[in-house]
Structure formats: structure tokens, C-alpha cells
Write an enzyme that holds these catalytic residues in place. Structure first.
Site, PDB file in Angstrom:
ATOM      1  CB  THR A  36      -0.927  -0.002   1.223  1.00 51.44           C
ATOM      2  OG1 THR A  36      -1.805  -1.130   1.137  1.00 51.44           O
ATOM      3  CG2 THR A  36      -1.752   1.274   1.269  1.00 51.44           C
TER       4      THR A  36
ATOM      5  CE  LYS B  99      -5.497  -1.303   1.613  1.00 46.05           C
ATOM      6  NZ  LYS B  99      -4.206  -1.986   1.688  1.00 46.05           N
TER       7      LYS B  99
ATOM      8  CE  LYS C  48       1.950   2.075   4.894  1.00 42.87           C
ATOM      9  NZ  LYS C  48       1.593   1.314   3.654  1.00 42.87           N
TER      10      LYS C  48
END
Length: 292
Positions: A98, A173, A241
């Protein structure tokens, strides 16, 4: 059967690489920054381990990676011993990290200049999804490369979709993480409220989970949230994050994400409580702090 490399054997990558070997039947070479992890993987699954990402990628048809962030990704691809130095012409690099859409486009351009291609392919489903081979994979890149890689990706996935050109996988995502952030906060408040109202939480969830409020988070996390246990795979540090990537992208494209921004700060509070490695359902802990 293909020659495959997998770079990054964390809680996600370790079982994903295992499925490529056992389910896919591929010849798999692995690389991990901590060599002991790669040695353990080879002992469990067979295959080979390499001393560098470049050595792992050499001669492979498909090279997968799942690392921490943009900087890690650049290091294992473009670094002095990076995988891009070992990629053969016509190969496909599949990135399950990711990361940002920006780095995906950067690495796609670098790959094409060297005669191979790059797919950004972040995953959703957490540690359990990786271990069970039931991940959702959101892919950005060239359609022909996607069709070639899809049967290989299927080894660890229940759903694989081409979302658009390079970067679209990472953008999808981000949408996924935005949804989860809001859902988990809402579920946290609901369980907290039910407790304050002296309701039987199990009975409440048993009813409302059959209606419009139903979600994967409700079905799979309500009990551990009510019990105050947060030892599942996807850590608060990782979620922060991911939300940072979402918020950076929103600043660039003009999207407004007020709830996401607030939930990100709630996760900062959880970190300050010592919950950096708690799973993301720990948002409820800040509501019930000092009560248990």
C-alpha cells in the site's frame, strides 16, 4: 508454472509467497531484509532465497513485493541491488504494497524504460486474508500485463480487479481505507453507546447485523471490541500510514475528507495510549479509556 520472486516476507508477504508456491505450484525465490525470515520461509515451503532483490528477480517471469512504504519500495526496486536491476525483458513486477499513486507511476515509467512492466496491486483483507489466500487485489496498469499476471495473483486472492491505468490500484486502496476508517469509528461509538445504555451488546449486534448496518467489521470485530482485545493483524501504525497517503492525495486532487482526517487524529490518540501495534478496531479504546 512460472519462475516467481517475492520480496518482503512480513505478516502479509510471508503467507502470500507461500500460496504462490503451494497453490500456484510456481518456482518461488524469496528475499527479505532480515535473512532469517527468508530462511524460515524456505524451510517451510521449499524454493530458494536470494541475497538481494536483484538476485531474487533475475530470470523471473513475475516479481512480487510487499513492503512498508514508498521509500522501502524505491529501495528494493531502484536501489543499488534493487529488483529492477535483475528484471528480464518482458517480465512483470507486481507491487502489493500500500503506497502512493505517485510512486506507482514513477516505477511504471522506470520499468517500461527497461523493457518490462509494473502493476500496482495493493491488497485488502488483512493478515487473515493473506493466510487464507482470500485477499482482494486492486490493480492498476496495462490491461495485457494484468491478464497475463492475473492467473498467478489468483493463488492468494478471492477477488482481483483491474481498476484502470497505473496508480488506479493505489487510489482504489485509498477508497477502501477511507471506508474502513469511518466504519470502525461508527462501530466503536455504537458499541460504546450500547454499553452505556445497558443493552446486551451481543443481542444488539445479532439483530442489527442482519439489517442495513451490517458490515464486515461488525461481523468480525464487534466481540473483540466489546472485550477490549486488539491483537489482530493490521496495526494502528499501518493504518495511520495509509490514511496519511489518503489525505496527501486528497490535498492534491481537491477531495474533502473531514471524517477521515478526524479518525486519523483519533488513531493518533490510540498511539499515545500505547496502542501503536493494536489493530485498527482499537478506536473504541479511546472512548472507554479509564473505564475498564
Amino acid at each position: 508454472m512460472a519462475n516467481v520472486a517475492f520480496i518482503g516476507l512480513g505478516v502479509m508477504g510471508y503467507p502470500m509467497a507461500g500460496h504462490l508456491k503451494t497453490r500456484g505450484g510456481h518456482d518461488v525465490t524469496v528475499y527479505n531484509r532480515t535473512a532469517e525470515k527468508a530462511e524460515a520461509w524456505v524451510k517451510q515451503y521449499g524454493g530458494e532465497r536470494a541475497a538481494t532483490p536483484a538476485a531474487a528477480a533475475a530470470g523471473c517471469d513475475f516479481v512480487f513485493c510487499c513492503v512498508g512504504n514508498d521509500d522501502d519500495l524505491r529501495s528494493i526496486t531502484l536501489g543499488p541491488d534493487g529488483a529492477f536491476k535483475g528484471m528480464k525483458e518482458g517480465a512483470i513486477f507486481i507491487d502489493n504494497t500500500t503506497a502512493s499513486a505517485h510512486v506507482a507511476r514513477e516505477l511504471y515509467d522506470a520499468a517500461k524504460a527497461q523493457g518490462f512492466t509494473f502493476l500496482d496491486a495493493p491488497v485488502s483483507g488483512g493478515q487473515a486474508g493473506a493466510e487464507n489466500g482470500q485477499l482482494t487485489v486492486m490493480v492498476g496498469g496495462d490491461a495485457d500485463a494484468f491478464e497475463t499476471a492475473r492467473p498467478v495473483i489468483d493463488a492468494y486472492a478471492k477477488m482481483v480487479g483491474l481498476m484502470g491505468e497505473t496508480g488506479a490500484g493505489q487510489l482504489t486502496k485509498m477508497v477502501n481505507q477511507i471506508c474502513i476508517a469511518g466504519l470502525v469509528q461508527g462501530l466503536s461509538e455504537a458499541i460504546h453507546f450500547a454499553g452505556k445504555a445497558d443493552l446486551d451488546v451481543e443481542k444488539v449486534i445479532g439483530v442489527i447485523s442482519k439489517g442495513a448496518a451490517q458490515s464486515w467489521q461488525m461481523e468480525n470485530r464487534w466481540k473483540s471490541m466489546a472485550d477490549g482485545t486488539f491483537d489482530f493483524g493490521f496495526a494502528v501504525d499501518w493504518m495511520r500510514k495509509d490514511l496519511s497517503i489518503c489525505l496527501d492525495e486528497a490535498r492534491a486532487n481537491g477531495a474533502r475528507l473531514p471524517v477521515t482526517a478526524v479518525v486519523d487524529q483519533f488513531y493518533a490518540e490510540v498511539q499515545a495510549m500505547g496502542g501503536k501495534r493494536w489493530d485498527t478496531s482499537s478506536l473504541i479504546a479511546r472512548l472507554e479509556k479509564g473505564e475498564k
